[in-house]
Design a protein around this motif. Structure first.
Motif, short mmCIF file in Angstrom:
data_model
loop_
_atom_site.label_atom_id
_atom_site.label_comp_id
_atom_site.label_asym_id
_atom_site.label_seq_id
_atom_site.Cartn_x
_atom_site.Cartn_y
_atom_site.Cartn_z
N SER A 37 -30.58 -24.72 38.76
CA SER A 37 -30.84 -23.30 39.83
C SER A 37 -30.71 -23.85 41.15
O SER A 37 -31.16 -24.90 41.41
N ALA A 43 -34.02 -28.79 35.86
CA ALA A 43 -35.00 -27.90 34.93
C ALA A 43 -36.16 -29.05 34.52
O ALA A 43 -35.57 -30.26 34.39
N LEU A 49 -35.80 -21.35 32.04
CA LEU A 49 -34.77 -20.76 32.73
C LEU A 49 -34.48 -19.39 32.26
O LEU A 49 -34.23 -19.11 31.22
N ASP A 53 -32.18 -16.80 36.54
CA ASP A 53 -31.96 -18.38 37.17
C ASP A 53 -30.63 -19.01 36.78
O ASP A 53 -29.92 -19.60 37.68
N MET A 54 -30.09 -18.56 35.39
CA MET A 54 -28.90 -18.98 35.12
C MET A 54 -27.72 -18.29 35.85
O MET A 54 -26.83 -19.12 36.18
#
Length: 153
Positions: A37, A43, A49, A53-54
């Protein structure tokens, strides 16, 4: 407004803030379309996540996306483009599910299927991801909302 589809859509919206995926390996770099992110970087061990965030990682990294499309070409292009289609469908499905259960939940399920296909066929290079609670709750919310909407007529 029917209460079960409405509550199912709320469940999906809340699930968007929960972890959808967590790293499954101790590999220092998990190279996948959603593994980083913009603010947090790669990560890490216990960090999950979320859907937000994705989405930030995909839509805010336009230069990296262009470079991936140019360098990979061919088969990998589909794996990069599928999430670009899936995220708006999931968001649209969740918010449409609040007011129009059957169509909203169906759109959300289509988005979830596309996201799942991109994960299965996209794979990861040098790492793996585990499914988190948010991903499962989104599937349950969209499925429950669609079944409830269809059966209530």
């Amino acid at each position: 407004m029917k209460p079960v589809p409405f509550l199912a859509a709320l469940l999906v919206i809340v699930a968007m803030t929960m972890p959808w995926f967590t790293p499954g390996s101790k590999s220092p770099e998990i190279r996948m379309f959603l593994a980083t992110s913009p603010e947090k970087g790669p990560a890490e061990g216990g960090q999950g996540l979320s859907f937000v965030d994705m989405a930030k990682g995909i839509y805010l990294k336009k230069d990296a996306l262009k470079q991936d499309l140019i360098l990979n070409g061919g088969a990998k292009t589909l794996n990069i483009l599928l999430p670009l289609v899936a995220f708006p469908l999931i968001v649209l499905g969740a918010f449409m599910g609040l007011f129009n259960g059957k169509f909203g939940h169906a759109i959300g399920l289509i988005g979830m299927v596309i996201l799942t296909l991109s994960l299965v066929y996209g794979g990861s290079d040098g790492g793996s991801l585990r499914i988190g609670s948010g991903y499962l709750f989104a599937w349950v919310g969209f499925s429950l909302g669609l079944v409830s909407s269809v059966l209530s007529k």
